[in-house]
Design a protein around this motif. Structure first.
Motif, PDB file in Angstrom:
ATOM      1  N   LYS A  73     -10.702  71.078 -17.241  1.00 14.03           N
ATOM      2  CA  LYS A  73     -11.295  69.918 -17.927  1.00 14.03           C
ATOM      3  C   LYS A  73     -12.205  70.369 -19.071  1.00 14.03           C
ATOM      4  O   LYS A  73     -12.131  69.846 -20.187  1.00 14.03           O
ATOM      5  CB  LYS A  73     -12.099  69.088 -16.911  1.00 14.03           C
ATOM      6  CG  LYS A  73     -12.768  67.857 -17.502  1.00 14.03           C
ATOM      7  CD  LYS A  73     -13.569  67.131 -16.430  1.00 14.03           C
ATOM      8  CE  LYS A  73     -14.282  65.912 -17.016  1.00 14.03           C
ATOM      9  NZ  LYS A  73     -15.097  65.213 -15.980  1.00 14.03           N
ATOM     10  N   LEU A 109      -6.738  61.387 -16.467  1.00 11.12           N
ATOM     11  CA  LEU A 109      -6.481  62.184 -15.274  1.00 11.12           C
ATOM     12  C   LEU A 109      -5.441  61.476 -14.407  1.00 11.12           C
ATOM     13  O   LEU A 109      -5.511  60.261 -14.201  1.00 11.12           O
ATOM     14  CB  LEU A 109      -7.784  62.354 -14.482  1.00 11.12           C
ATOM     15  CG  LEU A 109      -7.673  63.044 -13.126  1.00 11.12           C
ATOM     16  CD1 LEU A 109      -7.402  64.528 -13.303  1.00 11.12           C
ATOM     17  CD2 LEU A 109      -8.952  62.838 -12.324  1.00 11.12           C
ATOM     18  N   LYS A 143      -4.839  67.277  -9.067  1.00  9.17           N
ATOM     19  CA  LYS A 143      -5.265  66.562 -10.276  1.00  9.17           C
ATOM     20  C   LYS A 143      -4.482  67.115 -11.463  1.00  9.17           C
ATOM     21  O   LYS A 143      -4.429  68.332 -11.655  1.00  9.17           O
ATOM     22  CB  LYS A 143      -6.768  66.763 -10.523  1.00  9.17           C
ATOM     23  CG  LYS A 143      -7.652  66.095  -9.490  1.00  9.17           C
ATOM     24  CD  LYS A 143      -9.126  66.343  -9.774  1.00  9.17           C
ATOM     25  CE  LYS A 143      -9.999  65.629  -8.746  1.00  9.17           C
ATOM     26  NZ  LYS A 143     -11.439  65.897  -8.989  1.00  9.17           N
ATOM     27  N   ARG A 184      -4.021  67.274 -15.522  1.00 11.31           N
ATOM     28  CA  ARG A 184      -4.622  67.056 -16.843  1.00 11.31           C
ATOM     29  C   ARG A 184      -3.637  67.513 -17.912  1.00 11.31           C
ATOM     30  O   ARG A 184      -2.968  68.547 -17.749  1.00 11.31           O
ATOM     31  CB  ARG A 184      -5.951  67.800 -16.976  1.00 11.31           C
ATOM     32  CG  ARG A 184      -7.014  67.292 -16.006  1.00 11.31           C
ATOM     33  CD  ARG A 184      -8.385  67.894 -16.254  1.00 11.31           C
ATOM     34  NE  ARG A 184      -9.329  67.491 -15.233  1.00 11.31           N
ATOM     35  CZ  ARG A 184     -10.031  66.349 -15.257  1.00 11.31           C
ATOM     36  NH1 ARG A 184      -9.906  65.520 -16.282  1.00 11.31           N
ATOM     37  NH2 ARG A 184     -10.878  66.045 -14.270  1.00 11.31           N
TER      38      ARG A 184
END
Length: 299
Positions: free
Chosen positions: A243, A273, A291, A293
């Motif tokens: 991130k 996200l 997750k 990204r």
């Protein structure tokens, strides 16, 4: 039993916005799930390079002239793409999790569920295994690893216990370690805390965060102007690095600004996200912490 169920399969490959004649890289080949999906969307002139340092993954090689499997750590992505005369690519996909196969093979020592040798090496040619970490690292260094990589609050006490017990007998198996640390594992939290301890040791053995940093730093120079980066992470340490790098181009500190207040981050975020659906988590419990990204070059 399948080698590995690819997590966020459609979403992570959709994120690459595949061009039929594009050049793509899957830096975490594993069971080949993501690679197979990319190949489905490529035309006959497309090309896919994949990386995996685990010799077990080589058994999953895909018989396709558009596909090349490179048996190396993806920290060397630029070097090996240059060897294949590739300077720029249309997309890079990374699934940073440990494969189901690695967890399910007891002798690999990744899982808290099985009795197995304290190994945890993703590359079985590596010199340092979990056994070396547990039996030779200083108490202070062990405490630091447990705190930084496992977020274990009482890391100093845990490290002290490990050092005291290894003086009596070498700690060689996962169940030995589990038994030694029993007093730190209350019933309701036993699995969670033990998983954090194993995670910390595994990250140290495989230099996972350093590898991730080295990889991310190379991606802006490898991507074409409209190229895409698709990264799936599984714990907060990885996700924070991904991130932050997408947002600032750095892992700590803030980017410098010019006289006009403009900064020079190499990437920009694409979309929001993405996390697995409840349906996917129900089918594959290991997807629960994933997750995704997505980024592209900032131009």
């Amino acid at each position: 039993m399948s080698y590995h169920n690819a997590v966020l399969l459609k979403e992570s490959v959709d994120a690459l916005a595949i061009k039929e004649d594009g050049v793509y890289v899957d830096v975490t080949f594993g069971g080949g799930g993501h690679s197979k999906e990319i190949l489905k969307r490529l035309g006959k002139n497309g090309k896919l390079f994949a990386f995996d340092q685990d010799p077990d993954a080589l058994a999953n090689v895909i018989d396709d002239e558009r596909f090349v499997l490179i048996p190396e750590n993806f920290r060397y992505i630029s070097r090996f793409l240059r060897f294949h005369r590739i300077k720029k690519v249309d997309g890079i996909l990374a699934d940073l999790g440990v494969s189901s196969h690695q967890f399910d093979e007891a002798e690999r020592g990744f899982s808290t569920r099985f009795e197995g040798d304290l190994d945890m090496r993703m590359n079985q040619r590596s010199k340092i295994s979990a056994k070396e970490v547990v039996n030779t690292y200083s108490e202070e260094k062990l405490a630091d690893i447990l705190f930084m990589y496992g977020e274990i609050r009482n890391s100093k006490n845990v490290a002290k216990t490990i050092v005291e017990e290894r003086e009596k007998q070498k700690i060689e198996t996962s169940f030995q370690l589990k038994t030694i640390l029993k007093k730190y594992l209350p019933n309701a939290l036993e699995h969670k805390i033990l998983a954090q301890i194993f995670q910390a040791i595994r990250i140290e053995v495989n230099e996972e965060l350093e590898v991730l940093k080295e990889f991310l730093l190379q991606t802006p120079n490898l991507l074409k102007e409209d190229g895409r980066l698709s990264v799936i992470s599984y714990h907060s340490l990885e996700d924070r690095l991904v991130k932050r790098f997408i947002h600032t181009g750095l892992f700590k500190g803030e980017p410098e600004k010019d006289a006009f207040g403009r900064s020079n981050e190499p990437l920009k975020r694409v979309g929001k996200l993405i996390i697995p659906t409840p349906e996917e988590i129900k089918i594959n419990n290991r997807a629960r912490s994933a997750k995704l990204r997505i980024a592209t070059l900032k131009v």
